[in-house]
Every structure is written in C-alpha cells, then in structure tokens.
Design a protein around this motif. Structure first.
Motif, short mmCIF file in Angstrom:
data_model
loop_
_atom_site.label_atom_id
_atom_site.label_comp_id
_atom_site.label_asym_id
_atom_site.label_seq_id
_atom_site.Cartn_x
_atom_site.Cartn_y
_atom_site.Cartn_z
N ALA A 12 0.83 -1.21 0.00
CA ALA A 12 0.00 0.00 0.00
C ALA A 12 0.86 1.25 0.00
O ALA A 12 0.50 2.27 0.56
CB ALA A 12 -0.94 -0.02 1.21
N THR A 33 -1.35 -5.35 3.01
CA THR A 33 -0.13 -4.66 3.46
C THR A 33 0.25 -5.12 4.85
O THR A 33 -0.62 -5.34 5.69
CB THR A 33 -0.29 -3.12 3.41
OG1 THR A 33 0.70 -2.52 4.26
CG2 THR A 33 -1.66 -2.67 3.89
N SER A 40 3.35 2.97 5.09
CA SER A 40 4.26 2.45 4.06
C SER A 40 5.42 3.43 3.87
O SER A 40 5.27 4.63 4.11
CB SER A 40 3.50 2.30 2.73
OG SER A 40 2.41 1.42 2.92
N HIS A 41 6.54 2.90 3.36
CA HIS A 41 7.75 3.73 3.31
C HIS A 41 7.62 4.97 2.42
O HIS A 41 8.27 5.98 2.67
CB HIS A 41 8.96 2.89 2.90
CG HIS A 41 10.25 3.62 3.11
ND1 HIS A 41 10.72 3.94 4.36
CD2 HIS A 41 11.13 4.16 2.24
CE1 HIS A 41 11.85 4.62 4.25
NE2 HIS A 41 12.13 4.76 2.96
N THR A 42 6.74 4.91 1.43
CA THR A 42 6.51 6.10 0.59
C THR A 42 6.25 7.33 1.47
O THR A 42 6.67 8.44 1.14
CB THR A 42 5.31 5.86 -0.35
OG1 THR A 42 5.64 4.80 -1.25
CG2 THR A 42 4.97 7.10 -1.15
N GLY A 47 12.24 14.71 -0.21
CA GLY A 47 12.67 15.80 -1.09
C GLY A 47 11.75 16.20 -2.20
O GLY A 47 11.56 17.39 -2.45
N VAL A 169 2.17 -11.10 3.63
CA VAL A 169 2.18 -12.05 2.52
C VAL A 169 3.47 -12.88 2.57
O VAL A 169 4.57 -12.34 2.72
CB VAL A 169 2.05 -11.31 1.17
CG1 VAL A 169 2.27 -12.27 -0.01
CG2 VAL A 169 0.67 -10.67 1.07
N ASP A 223 10.76 -8.64 1.26
CA ASP A 223 9.88 -9.82 1.15
C ASP A 223 9.52 -10.14 -0.30
O ASP A 223 9.58 -11.29 -0.72
CB ASP A 223 8.57 -9.61 1.93
CG ASP A 223 8.80 -9.27 3.39
OD1 ASP A 223 9.93 -9.49 3.89
OD2 ASP A 223 7.86 -8.77 4.04
N GLU A 388 9.46 0.17 -6.08
CA GLU A 388 10.85 -0.14 -5.79
C GLU A 388 11.18 -1.62 -5.98
O GLU A 388 12.31 -1.97 -6.33
CB GLU A 388 11.21 0.32 -4.36
CG GLU A 388 12.70 0.29 -4.12
CD GLU A 388 13.12 0.99 -2.85
OE1 GLU A 388 12.36 1.87 -2.35
OE2 GLU A 388 14.19 0.66 -2.32
N SER A 404 12.08 8.20 -8.02
CA SER A 404 11.34 7.02 -7.55
C SER A 404 9.88 7.34 -7.28
O SER A 404 8.98 6.58 -7.67
CB SER A 404 11.97 6.43 -6.29
OG SER A 404 11.14 5.39 -5.83
N LEU A 405 9.62 8.48 -6.64
CA LEU A 405 8.21 8.85 -6.45
C LEU A 405 7.53 8.99 -7.81
O LEU A 405 6.33 8.76 -7.94
CB LEU A 405 8.10 10.15 -5.64
CG LEU A 405 8.45 10.06 -4.15
CD1 LEU A 405 8.18 11.40 -3.45
CD2 LEU A 405 7.67 8.96 -3.43
C1 LIG Z 1 13.65 8.10 3.91
C2 LIG Z 1 13.37 8.03 2.44
C3 LIG Z 1 13.20 9.19 1.71
C4 LIG Z 1 12.94 9.12 0.34
N1 LIG Z 1 12.76 10.28 -0.36
C5 LIG Z 1 12.44 10.22 -1.67
C6 LIG Z 1 12.14 11.39 -2.41
O1 LIG Z 1 12.15 12.50 -1.88
N2 LIG Z 1 11.85 11.28 -3.72
C7 LIG Z 1 11.82 10.07 -4.35
O2 LIG Z 1 11.54 10.02 -5.54
N3 LIG Z 1 12.07 8.93 -3.67
C8 LIG Z 1 12.37 8.99 -2.35
N4 LIG Z 1 12.61 7.82 -1.67
C9 LIG Z 1 12.38 6.53 -2.35
C10 LIG Z 1 10.89 6.26 -2.46
O3 LIG Z 1 10.21 6.85 -1.38
C11 LIG Z 1 10.56 4.78 -2.47
O4 LIG Z 1 11.37 4.11 -3.39
C12 LIG Z 1 9.10 4.56 -2.89
O5 LIG Z 1 8.25 5.35 -2.10
C13 LIG Z 1 8.70 3.10 -2.79
O6 LIG Z 1 7.33 3.00 -3.00
P1 LIG Z 1 6.63 1.58 -3.19
O7 LIG Z 1 5.20 1.87 -3.47
O8 LIG Z 1 7.39 0.80 -4.17
O9 LIG Z 1 6.81 0.84 -1.80
P2 LIG Z 1 6.65 1.28 -0.26
O10 LIG Z 1 6.12 2.65 -0.10
O11 LIG Z 1 7.92 0.94 0.38
O12 LIG Z 1 5.52 0.32 0.24
C14 LIG Z 1 5.70 -1.08 0.34
C15 LIG Z 1 4.39 -1.70 0.75
O13 LIG Z 1 4.51 -3.10 0.68
C16 LIG Z 1 3.99 -3.68 1.84
N5 LIG Z 1 4.66 -4.98 2.05
C17 LIG Z 1 5.98 -5.26 1.98
N6 LIG Z 1 6.20 -6.57 2.25
C18 LIG Z 1 4.98 -7.10 2.47
C19 LIG Z 1 4.52 -8.41 2.81
N7 LIG Z 1 5.36 -9.44 2.96
N8 LIG Z 1 3.20 -8.59 3.00
C20 LIG Z 1 2.32 -7.56 2.86
N9 LIG Z 1 2.69 -6.33 2.54
C21 LIG Z 1 4.01 -6.10 2.35
C22 LIG Z 1 4.26 -2.68 2.93
O14 LIG Z 1 3.42 -2.88 4.03
C23 LIG Z 1 3.97 -1.38 2.19
O15 LIG Z 1 2.60 -1.11 2.19
C24 LIG Z 1 12.87 7.87 -0.30
C25 LIG Z 1 13.02 6.70 0.43
C26 LIG Z 1 13.30 6.78 1.78
C27 LIG Z 1 13.52 5.50 2.52
#
Ligand SMILES: Cc1cc2nc3c(=O)[nH]c(=O)nc-3n(C[C@H](O)[C@H](O)[C@H](O)COP(=O)(O)OP(=O)(O)OC[C@H]3O[C@@H](n4cnc5c(N)ncnc54)[C@H](O)[C@@H]3O)c2cc1C
Length: 585
Positions: A12, A33, A40-42, A47, A169, A223, A388, A404-405
């Motif tokens: 999520a 999630t 979530s890390h997003t 920045g 998961v 994971d 990611e 990445s965003l």
């Molecule tokens: C501190 C920080 C600052 C950042 N700043 C920027 C920025 O300014 N600009 C930019 O472009 N990028 C930035 N990034 C990178 C960017 O934020 C991330 O790469 C991006 O948000 C990842 O999004 P996502 O949707 O792929 O996953 P995430 O947002 O990481 O979400 C992963 C989801 O998967 C779920 N999940 C994982 N494993 C399981 C499992 N086994 N079972 C169920 N659910 C699971 C989690 O619960 C979560 O909901 C930053 C990263 C960090 C760490």
C-alpha cells in the motif's frame, strides 16, 4: 480461509495505491499490506517528485530523459525512461487534481527546486555540452511522500478499495507460468489466508534492512524480492544498491538531498567543500553514487571526522541558509538532526555518512509492469510488479533523486491499467492443491523449533557483513567472504528458535520469516555483485574500477537454484536515442 478477488495488490505504498485506482467498478480489488497503509515507506519520502513542468525556469522532458539515462550510467532501458519522463508532467498534474497539496511559488504554481543529477544544457543549442542544475523537483516542504501517500489513500477509500492491513504475505501461488493468488498470515490472529486472484501485483517496496545502516523503515525486509526468487522467477540487476550520501551519522536516518538542493554543502574535517574536486561542475548536486564514493574516499584518506566511538563522518553544512529556508523548506529533516543528534542545523553542520537507500534492481518487468522472466519476453500471466521492488528498468545502475516517487505513480498506473484489461478478459485459474503448504510448514517449523539460534543475532551478523563487504566499495575477496557468511547464516537459520509460540500478534514469528527473506535477498545481491566484473553506477569494484561496455552493457538476471549456487543469465539494454558516453559531472 480462502478469499476471491479479481485483483490482489500486495503493498500500500505509492505504487500499490496508484495501481488500485485503475481497477474498474464492478471488479473486486484487495490491497494487502503488512503495516497500516499510510505507514508504508513512501510516506517517509522527503525531497520531491520530479517533472519538467518548467514552472521556475525553462526545462524540457527531453533534458530529464537525458539526465536519467546518464544518471543510470547507461544501463537504464531508454524506452521505459522516455515513457516515464514524458508522462511525468501529466502524472504531477493528475496528483494535483486528486488533491495533493504541493508547495507553491510566488506565481501560485507548483514550486520546484534543484536535485542531484537533474540538469539542463548551459547552451540550449549544444544539448550534449556543459550542463547546469535545473529546478525540476516538485515538493511539499520536505514531506512530499507523506502528502502523496495520504492523497492516494484518500482516493482509494473514496473508490471503495478493500484494504487488508497487517496481512503479511508469505508466498505467491503460481503454476505453469499463470498466476493464481497469494498466501498471507493475518498478524492479529495468526490465521493463514489464501487469496485466490485473477491478477496479482507486487508493490512491496525495498530491502534496505539487508544492510546495517539504512534510511529504510524496519518493514523494508525485501519480502517481495525473496518470495518471487524462491518461486523461480529471476531478479534483475540486484548488484545495484543505492547508498544515499547524507544519512545521519551512526543512525542512517535520511537527510534529504533537498538540503543540498536548497544550497547546503558537504565539508571535510578541514572545512573544505570537497565535492569541488570530484564533480567540478555540479559539485554537491552530483548523483548519489558519485558523492557516496567521494565521501568514503575522503574518510579513507584521513579527512573524515572521528566520533567518540571511533567511527568517521563528514559534515553537511546548512548554517549559511538562514532560518527562513531551513524552517520553511526543510523543517522535518532539520528536526531529525536536533532530535537524534542534538545538533542545531541553524548554528552547526550536521554529521553525516552514506546510508543504504534504494534498490535499483528487482522483479523484471516490461513498460506495462508485466513480469517478464527472460530475454525473450516470456511473461508470468496475470503477474505484475511496480515501484521499488520492480526493475523496469528506469534507474539502471544508479537512480536520480525524485525519480522514484515518479516511477511509482507512472508505472503503478500503467500496471493497474493492464490488470484492468486482464481481469475483463480472463477467468480465475484454479488453485493448486495445498496452495498454502510452504507457509504452513514454515510456520510449524518456526513455532516448534528447539534450536539454539536467535533471529536478532543472525540478522545483525548479516547486516554487518553486507555493510562491510558489499556496500559502496567492493572487491572479489570481500564479496566472496560475504557469500560464505550468508551460506553459514542460512544453515544456522534452520536452527532458529522463537520465544512466542502464540497466535495473536506474533511479531517474533513475522520477524523470523522476514529474516529468511533478508537472507535470500542478500544472496541475490552478493552473487550478482560478484559476477559483474566492472564498475558502473552504484556498483563499484575496486578490482575492476572501469566501466566496461564491451562486456557488461547488459542486465543481470539471477535465478535461485535450490541450495546450489544461483544461475545467472543476461538481457540486453534497450538503447533508443542516447549512445553510451563517458559519464562526467
Ligand atoms: C527516507 C526516504 C526518503 C525518500 N525520499 C524520496 C524522495 O524525496 N523522492 C523520491 O523520488 N524517492 C524517495 N525515496 C524513495 C521512495 O520513497 C521509495 O522508493 C518509494 O516510495 C517506494 O514505494 P513503493 O510503493 O514501491 O513501496 P513502499 O512505499 O515501500 O511500500 C511497500 C508496501 O509493501 C507492503 N509490504 C511489503 N512486504 C509485504 C509483505 N510481505 N506482505 C504484505 N505487505 C508487504 C508494505 O506494508 C507497504 O505497504 C525515499 C526513500 C526513503 C527510505
């Protein structure tokens, strides 16, 4: 318990939520999630998110395209990068219309600031000549990811997307290259659930926790990478791990590149602005791989500052920016420095070191987020990956900040659209017998084990060796040492014992399963890093310090091979417009 959904999205974060918005009315969609969705890390991204809107100065998506290709050290697939940079402008306006509260400039337009590696030609008539930083990152103070995630979540709620928060998961159900669903543990009850689905998307984020010092949330245990790897699906370009130059010393908590975008500079123990030596044109706004290496070099050559615990750091100096910029544009990150290090950035520089930040590699996909398992384009039908955990690949060997965003909203949406087409055309593929067998057996083994190994011990040893031997500087000898250690830890993991034998909120059990995922992910990273005998982007081999396009202008695909050494294959890089050239800043 067995559920049935047309679309199951695991994750999520921004990618998963953006995909969910594409599932049409009349079809069911579940988002699973392991944490509460808005944790979530997003949500921690600081920045910005980039697009060549040109709100502050002249810019073009083609400049953005060039920067991303060059930033990737020419390993990014140019067809995918073109789609992302071109679509960025529409994607940002779409977010604005969804209600995302961007910071504004005096004209009332979305404000933009400079970010590492984002440039434009000094002379527009000479596109490949000298380049200067450009204001391309759109932001909401230094909480861009937070407001993006909240906006997408609200829109999902409005649309009626069904959430399964705190569902962990554990496995993917796939047979004959057709997806059938996923298996999850409900953390609150310990119950094992099967989600039978026509389509599945993995949007599970990164693996930063494989390393000791990381900016990633504790849930970043890789994971998604490990689950597909165990199921025989390859991982692409896992050797490329991004280290962000400015993590808070010892903690790794991120101080966004926005601090340098707003004018902050890095200094060594002599107070020297050392980036002037490594990247004479764009200095502190060079890409992350270049700056992280420069920082380690400064420390190795005796120009770091030693802390009381014997470890070294460098300084991020914001003192000249003044309270107006610091308090308005960088409130969150300067707050971190005050809270965690007791340093007031208005008056003194912040101690920083490179921190493990981002996974360039991941589950191989095409530009529509469909998972593709070889160089011939063979798909796993109904399986998608975005964000990611996926490797499209738009970031190649090194990701630019704010890309990445952008990646998550562009490819999350494209994947969601493809899932929508697929569920209209296809029926549910039947579930195999015993679909949850792996999960049941793993849980039973962990709950009943009387071994003497501890999860935290093995995890720490893994994180230490990966940080020491497979981070910014790598050698054959060091990586081999790490691989031997990973093998040893995998053996010891079989003897791991947990204390909590209960069902409700058994975080002991979840952490033990996560450790298995960390180990498998680390294996894929280390073997891929050993195999690539050149230096490119974030992968720097001291024993092979040059980029070698002759032999290595290709993507790695690594396949798990039971308990034996993994198998490595390759896939060509897509080059459409920009031929590889020397990468200088
Ligand atoms: C501190 C920080 C600052 C950042 N700043 C920027 C920025 O300014 N600009 C930019 O472009 N990028 C930035 N990034 C990178 C960017 O934020 C991330 O790469 C991006 O948000 C990842 O999004 P996502 O949707 O792929 O996953 P995430 O947002 O990481 O979400 C992963 C989801 O998967 C779920 N999940 C994982 N494993 C399981 C499992 N086994 N079972 C169920 N659910 C699971 C989690 O619960 C979560 O909901 C930053 C990263 C960090 C760490």
């Amino acid at each position: 318990m067995i559920h049935q959904f047309d679309a199951v999205i695991v994750g999520a974060g921004g990618a998963g939520l953006r995909a969910a918005l594409e599932i049409p009315e009349g079809y069911s969609c579940a988002v699973l999630t392991k944490v509460y969705p808005t944790r979530s890390h997003t949500g921690t991204a600081q920045g910005g998110v980039c697009a060549a809107l040109g709100n502050e100065e002249e810019d073009s998506w083609e400049y953005h395209f060039f920067d991303t290709v060059k930033g990737s050290d020419f390993l990014g697939d140019q067809d995918a990068i073109e789609i992302m940079c071109y679509d960025a402008i529409r994607a940002i306006i779409e977010l604005e219309h969804m209600g995302m509260p961007f910071s504004r400039n005096e004209k009332g337009l979305i404000a933009q600031r400079p970010f590492g590696g984002h440039t434009k030609p000094k002379d527009p008539n000479n596109p490949f000549g000298e380049r200067v930083p450009v204001k391309r990152a759109c932001f909401s103070a230094d909480r861009t990811g937070h407001v993006m995630l909240q906006t997408l979540y609200e829109n999902c709620i409005k649309k009626g997307v069904q959430f399964f928060p705190e569902f962990f998961v554990t496995d993917l159900i796939v047979q004959d290259n057709i997806i059938r669903g996923v298996v999850a543990i409900e953390i609150a009850t310990g119950e094992i659930h099967i989600f039978h689905a026509k389509t599945v998307m993995f949007a599970t984020g990164g693996y930063g926790r494989v390393f000791r010092i990381t900016s990633n949330a504790v849930v970043g245990t890789g994971d998604g990478f490990a689950i597909v790897y165990r199921r025989g699906i390859p991982l692409e370009d896992m050797e490329f791990v991004q280290f962000h130059p400015t993590g808070l010393w010892r903690l790794g908590i991120l101080v966004s590149e926005a601090a340098r975008g707003e004018g902050g500079v890095l200094r060594n123990k002599h107070g020297e602005r050392f980036m002037e030596r490594y990247a004479p044109t764009i200095k502190d706004l060079a890409p992350r791989d270049v700056i992280s290496r420069a920082m380690y070099t400064e420390i190795r050559e005796g120009r770091g500052i030693q802390g009381p615990d014997g470890t070294y750091y460098l300084l991020l100096d914001l003192t000249h920016l003044g309270p107006e910029i610091i308090n308005k544009k960088l409130p969150e990150i300067t707050g971190f420095a005050r809270i965690y290090l007791g340093v007031d950035p208005l008056k003194e520089p912040i101690p920083v070191v490179p921190t493990t930040h981002y996974a360039m590699g991941g589950i191989p996909t095409n530009v529509d987020a469909e998972v593709v398992i070889d160089d011939k384009g063979t798909k796993i039908e109904g399986f998608y990956a975005a964000g990611e955990v996926a490797c499209v690949s738009v970031h190649g060997a090194n990701r630019l900040g704010t890309n990445s965003l952008l990646d998550i909203i562009v490819f999350g949406r494209r994947g969601g659209k493809k899932m929508a087409e697929y569920i209209k055309e296809r029926d549910f593929a039947p579930l195999p017998k015993d679909a949850d067998e792996w999960t049941r057996k793993t849980v039973e083994r962990l709950l009943n084990s009387n071994g003497k190994e501890r999860v935290s011990r093995i995890r720490t040893e893994l994180q230490e060796i990966m940080m020491d031997k497979v981070s910014v500087f790598r050698t054959e000898e060091g990586i081999k040492e790490a691989i031997e250690k990973i093998k040893e830890l995998k053996e010891r993991y079989k003897e791991v014992k947990i204390d909590d034998k209960g069902k409700r909120f058994n975080t002991d059990l979840i952490e033990a399963i996560e450790l298995g995922n960390l180990l498998d992910t680390a294996e894929a990273i280390a073997y891929s890093a050993l195999n690539r005998t050149e230096s490119r982007g974030a992968h720097y081999r001291e024993d092979y310090p040059k980029r070698d396009d002759q032999n290595w202008l290709k993507h790695t695909l690594i396949y798990k091979n039971e308990d034996k050494e993994p198998i490595i294959k390759y896939k060509p890089v897509v080059i459409t417009k920009i031929p590889p050239m020397e990468r200088k800043y």
